[in-house]
Design an enzyme around this catalytic site. Structure first.
Site, PDB file in Angstrom:
ATOM      1  N   SER A  29      -7.015   6.460   0.944  1.00 13.06           N
ATOM      2  CA  SER A  29      -7.167   7.590  -0.379  1.00 13.06           C
ATOM      3  C   SER A  29      -7.064   8.811   0.390  1.00 13.06           C
ATOM      4  O   SER A  29      -6.759   9.788  -0.430  1.00 13.06           O
ATOM      5  CB  SER A  29      -8.578   6.628  -0.882  1.00 13.06           C
ATOM      6  OG  SER A  29      -9.926   7.217   0.404  1.00 13.06           O
ATOM      7  N   HIS A  54      -3.372   2.917  -4.178  1.00 15.35           N
ATOM      8  CA  HIS A  54      -4.537   2.939  -4.213  1.00 15.35           C
ATOM      9  C   HIS A  54      -4.464   2.731  -5.641  1.00 15.35           C
ATOM     10  O   HIS A  54      -4.182   2.740  -6.186  1.00 15.35           O
ATOM     11  CB  HIS A  54      -4.250   4.339  -3.202  1.00 15.35           C
ATOM     12  CG  HIS A  54      -5.361   5.799  -4.209  1.00 15.35           C
ATOM     13  ND1 HIS A  54      -5.381   6.693  -4.065  1.00 15.35           N
ATOM     14  CD2 HIS A  54      -6.369   4.870  -3.163  1.00 15.35           C
ATOM     15  CE1 HIS A  54      -6.619   7.290  -4.245  1.00 15.35           C
ATOM     16  NE2 HIS A  54      -7.425   6.178  -3.529  1.00 15.35           N
ATOM     17  N   GLU A  90      -1.501   3.712  -7.643  1.00 15.17           N
ATOM     18  CA  GLU A  90      -0.952   4.686  -7.021  1.00 15.17           C
ATOM     19  C   GLU A  90       0.119   3.930  -6.246  1.00 15.17           C
ATOM     20  O   GLU A  90      -1.223   3.029  -5.313  1.00 15.17           O
ATOM     21  CB  GLU A  90      -1.632   5.892  -6.726  1.00 15.17           C
ATOM     22  CG  GLU A  90      -2.378   6.354  -7.307  1.00 15.17           C
ATOM     23  CD  GLU A  90      -3.081   8.303  -6.903  1.00 15.17           C
ATOM     24  OE1 GLU A  90      -2.571   9.332  -7.353  1.00 15.17           O
ATOM     25  OE2 GLU A  90      -3.435   7.685  -5.708  1.00 15.17           O
ATOM     26  N   ASN A 114      -6.333  12.333  -6.868  1.00 17.03           N
ATOM     27  CA  ASN A 114      -7.034  13.409  -6.312  1.00 17.03           C
ATOM     28  C   ASN A 114      -6.637  14.647  -5.979  1.00 17.03           C
ATOM     29  O   ASN A 114      -7.298  15.655  -6.086  1.00 17.03           O
ATOM     30  CB  ASN A 114      -7.356  12.410  -4.850  1.00 17.03           C
ATOM     31  CG  ASN A 114      -8.129  11.117  -4.767  1.00 17.03           C
ATOM     32  OD1 ASN A 114      -8.889  11.418  -6.555  1.00 17.03           O
ATOM     33  ND2 ASN A 114      -8.435  10.562  -4.667  1.00 17.03           N
TER      34      ASN A 114
HETATM   35  P1  NAD Z   1     -16.050  -1.097   2.075  1.00 19.71           P
HETATM   36  O1  NAD Z   1     -16.754  -0.512   3.449  1.00 19.71           O
HETATM   37  O2  NAD Z   1     -16.713  -1.181   1.089  1.00 19.71           O
HETATM   38  O3  NAD Z   1     -15.231  -1.940   2.962  1.00 19.71           O
HETATM   39  C1  NAD Z   1     -14.621  -2.231   3.449  1.00 19.71           C
HETATM   40  C2  NAD Z   1     -14.384  -3.314   5.007  1.00 19.71           C
HETATM   41  O4  NAD Z   1     -13.308  -3.319   5.267  1.00 19.71           O
HETATM   42  C3  NAD Z   1     -15.526  -4.202   5.568  1.00 19.71           C
HETATM   43  O5  NAD Z   1     -16.277  -5.520   4.200  1.00 19.71           O
HETATM   44  C4  NAD Z   1     -15.476  -4.176   7.126  1.00 19.71           C
HETATM   45  O6  NAD Z   1     -16.635  -5.520   7.493  1.00 19.71           O
HETATM   46  C5  NAD Z   1     -13.920  -4.536   7.037  1.00 19.71           C
HETATM   47  N1  NAD Z   1     -13.174  -4.478   7.900  1.00 19.71           N
HETATM   48  C6  NAD Z   1     -13.833  -2.716   8.733  1.00 19.71           C
HETATM   49  N2  NAD Z   1     -13.298  -3.286   9.666  1.00 19.71           N
HETATM   50  C7  NAD Z   1     -12.004  -3.625   9.337  1.00 19.71           C
HETATM   51  C8  NAD Z   1     -10.874  -4.292  10.327  1.00 19.71           C
HETATM   52  N3  NAD Z   1     -10.389  -4.133  11.869  1.00 19.71           N
HETATM   53  N4  NAD Z   1      -9.983  -5.830  10.507  1.00 19.71           N
HETATM   54  C9  NAD Z   1     -10.572  -6.409   9.363  1.00 19.71           C
HETATM   55  N5  NAD Z   1     -11.597  -6.508   8.428  1.00 19.71           N
HETATM   56  C10 NAD Z   1     -12.250  -4.434   8.716  1.00 19.71           C
HETATM   57  O7  NAD Z   1     -14.891   0.377   2.086  1.00 19.71           O
HETATM   58  P2  NAD Z   1     -13.667   0.157   0.884  1.00 19.71           P
HETATM   59  O8  NAD Z   1     -15.005   1.173  -0.178  1.00 19.71           O
HETATM   60  O9  NAD Z   1     -13.428  -1.565  -0.028  1.00 19.71           O
HETATM   61  O10 NAD Z   1     -12.806   0.900   1.480  1.00 19.71           O
HETATM   62  C11 NAD Z   1     -12.082   0.650   2.218  1.00 19.71           C
HETATM   63  C12 NAD Z   1     -10.834   0.923   1.646  1.00 19.71           C
HETATM   64  O11 NAD Z   1     -10.787   1.614   1.028  1.00 19.71           O
HETATM   65  C13 NAD Z   1     -10.940   2.470   3.464  1.00 19.71           C
HETATM   66  O12 NAD Z   1      -9.325   2.698   3.120  1.00 19.71           O
HETATM   67  C14 NAD Z   1     -11.434   3.345   1.966  1.00 19.71           C
HETATM   68  O13 NAD Z   1     -10.660   5.113   1.534  1.00 19.71           O
HETATM   69  C15 NAD Z   1     -10.348   2.841   0.020  1.00 19.71           C
HETATM   70  N6  NAD Z   1     -10.213   3.394  -0.808  1.00 19.71           N
HETATM   71  C16 NAD Z   1     -12.355   2.932  -0.982  1.00 19.71           C
HETATM   72  C17 NAD Z   1     -12.543   3.933  -2.842  1.00 19.71           C
HETATM   73  C18 NAD Z   1     -14.062   4.186  -2.793  1.00 19.71           C
HETATM   74  O14 NAD Z   1     -14.005   4.173  -3.677  1.00 19.71           O
HETATM   75  N7  NAD Z   1     -14.428   2.902  -1.936  1.00 19.71           N
HETATM   76  C19 NAD Z   1     -11.253   3.532  -3.103  1.00 19.71           C
HETATM   77  C20 NAD Z   1     -10.211   4.407  -2.714  1.00 19.71           C
HETATM   78  C21 NAD Z   1      -9.749   3.768  -1.964  1.00 19.71           C
END
Ligand code: NAD
Length: 512
Positions: free
Chosen positions: A126, A147, A159, A197
């Protein structure tokens, strides 16, 4: 690629990272009938994610969305992976791992050794630069941002970030794939905040300016933006929901990424509140306090409406947008309308972008007897009454009593060029106009992404048309003149279309 009986392309999608976003992505594509393989670096994450997604899909049976057979078939398409190698025959791999550029670069480097040359690799980042994530890859042309918004199945916009080396074919494939899920795919340049954003920057930053300048309280700003402008949540309520720890960092990060662009300058009110842990709902206190059930405890009671004095004489500037409405209200309330401002107890003006003090001077009025009424607030929904620097107390109360005499809510604010709604909406329109000017996204994509991703009642450019581009320009120019702040400088996109008398939705002529 496998094809189902409906002849729609069904592909094999790998999802790496089975947290909040990964689960939503798996659910969305599984529901669209694709084959999913899910991997996570941490034990237990994948079974938990698949069990959550299964429960959500099975719920669709009770809701009549699927037959039991259909739901079972969708769920059967989701497989756990025990190593990245299990993603070898994926057509697309989407990563939703931690927001760390090196982790994402390493993951894509490993995946490139596993998947076929034709496979696409997409990142759900993001805030990172997609070109940087792709910079270590052998084939950066097959890497793009994809995204999603949380919760993925309900937030119906995605996106697609076309980084500098992303191929058109990659973008086209992703666009068709997203469209197949029923979500709206929008294409954005690899610029800070991408599209949604970036477009969402104006709401909180301008609301914070209004608060900084003691124009209105945060409660008032929230009420005004909900009741008079139609937002689902006020900007301060929204900051409490997102968490100031998250939104405070996002404000600072986008400002820095745009090399300290004044339009995105964050407010100095935020860091002390972040330091004090006033994050919002998650810490039970932010701009509001929350009880054990998570309900906001409202401390500020609604200002009592004063009594309307007898024998009041009112003058309203004849060119005012709501002249007829105010006259009708005055007649119903038994207030005498006078033609000469010198004879009036109260003078009402309805400026665009000007503060009440300057508007009173411009009309040659006595500032102690003048109040301003926002012409942008729908008269039947909410009235925003602004005082000059010296409005007399009795004049204030009498104007308040008159404007509340038919039961419509009145907000009483201090002097400000552009009231509250004008300032915030002009800022949102101007930022969107500049997104269009910079071709970060197309006009259609800006409009839809803002409605779907931010939940605004209108697309920002068509909202500018509704307000009147000329009024938006007046607000911005007056704000800039009054404050000297370059954050209010109007985008060339806006200036040119206003000068040409065109809709803000008018696309730029193509030079080839
Ligand atoms: P989260 O912490 O809920 O989940 C991340 C997962 O990735 C975890 O289960 C973790 O164990 C796993 N993980 C971490 N490193 C890893 C690796 N090297 N290989 C394999 N698995 C791995 O996080 P999230 O909120 O789901 O966010 C994930 C991505 O999405 C981030 O890049 C975040 O910026 C993006 N994002 C988040 C949101 C939101 O609202 N949460 C919205 C849009 C984008």
């Amino acid at each position: 690629m496998a094809r189902d009986s409906k002849h729609e392309a069904r592909i094999h999608i790998g999802v790496v990272g089975a947290g909040t976003m990964g689960q939503g992505i798996v659910q969305l594509f599984a529901q669209a009938g694709h084959r999913l393989s899910v991997f996570d670096a941490f034990d237990g994450a994948v079974p938990r994610a698949i069990s959550n997604v299964t429960a959500l899909i099975q719920r669709g049976v009770a809701k009549g969305r699927y037959t039991q057979e259909q739901a079972d078939a969708l769920v059967a398409n989701i497989s756990p992976c025990f190593s990245l190698d299990d993603l070898a025959d994926c057509d697309l791999v989407i990563e939703a791992i931690i927001e760390d550029v090196e982790a994402k670069q390493d993951l894509f480097a490993s995946l490139e050794d596993i998947v076929s040359d034709k496979a696409i690799l997409a990142s759900n980042t993001s805030s990172l630069v997609v070109a940087e994530i792709a910079s270590k890859a052998q084939h950066p042309e097959r890497i793009a941002g994809l995204h999603f918004f949380n919760p993925v199945p309900l937030m119906r916009v995605v996106e697609i970030i076309a980084a500098v080396r992303t191929s058109t074919a990659t973008v086209d494939t992703l666009r068709a794939l997203v469209a197949g899920t029923g979500h709206r795919a929008v294409i954005a340049e690899d610029q800070p905040g991408f599209l949604v954003n970036h477009a969402g920057r104006g709401y909180s930053t301008e609301a914070l300016r209004v608060l900084e300048e003691h124009v209105a309280s945060h409660e008032q700003v929230d009420v005004i933006m909900r009741e008079a402008a139609g937002f689902r949540m006020g900007p301060f309520e929204l900051m409490d929901l997102t968490g100031l720890d998250i939104s405070g960092k996002a404000m600072a990060s986008i400002y820095e990424q745009f090399h300290q662009e004044p339009r995105f300058r964050p407010s100095a009110l935020v860091p002390p509140r972040m330091a004090a842990g006033l994050f919002g709902r998650k810490t039970s206190e932010g701009w509001y306090r929350y009880d054990d059930q998570g309900k906001a405890v409202l401390t500020q009671t609604q200002a009592t409406v004063p009594t309307l004095p007898d024998g009041l004489k009112l003058w309203i500037e004849p060119q005012s947008a709501q002249f007829k409405e105010v006259c009708g209200l005055a007649q119903d309330a038994g207030v005498e309308l006078v033609d000469q401002a010198q004879e009036a107890d109260i003078c009402i003006v309805q400026p665009w972008g000007q503060d009440a003090t300057n508007a009173s001077l411009a009309y040659g009025l006595d500032a102690t007897r003048t109040v301003a009424l926002d012409p942008l607030c729908p008269f039947v929904l909410h009235r925003c009454l602004m005082l000059t620097a010296v409005t007399d107390r009795q004049v204030r109360d009498a104007a308040h009593a008159l404007l509340a005499s038919d039961g419509v809510a009145v907000s009483l604010i201090n002097d400000s060029p552009g009231f509250v709604v004008q300032r915030v909406l002009a800022t949102i329109v101007n930022i969107a106009a500049n997104i269009a000017q910079r071709r970060i996204a197309s006009v259609e994509d800006i409009e839809d992404a803002v409605k779907l991703g931010l939940g605004y009642p209108h697309g920002p450019l068509s909202w500018g048309d509704k307000i009147g581009g000329i009024n938006v320009l007046k607000i911005l120019n007056n704000m800039r003149g009054m404050t000297g702040d370059p954050r209010y400088r109007p985008s060339p996109w806006l200036v040119r279309r206003v000068k040409l008398g065109l809709s803000l939705l008018t696309p730029e002529a193509e030079r080839n």
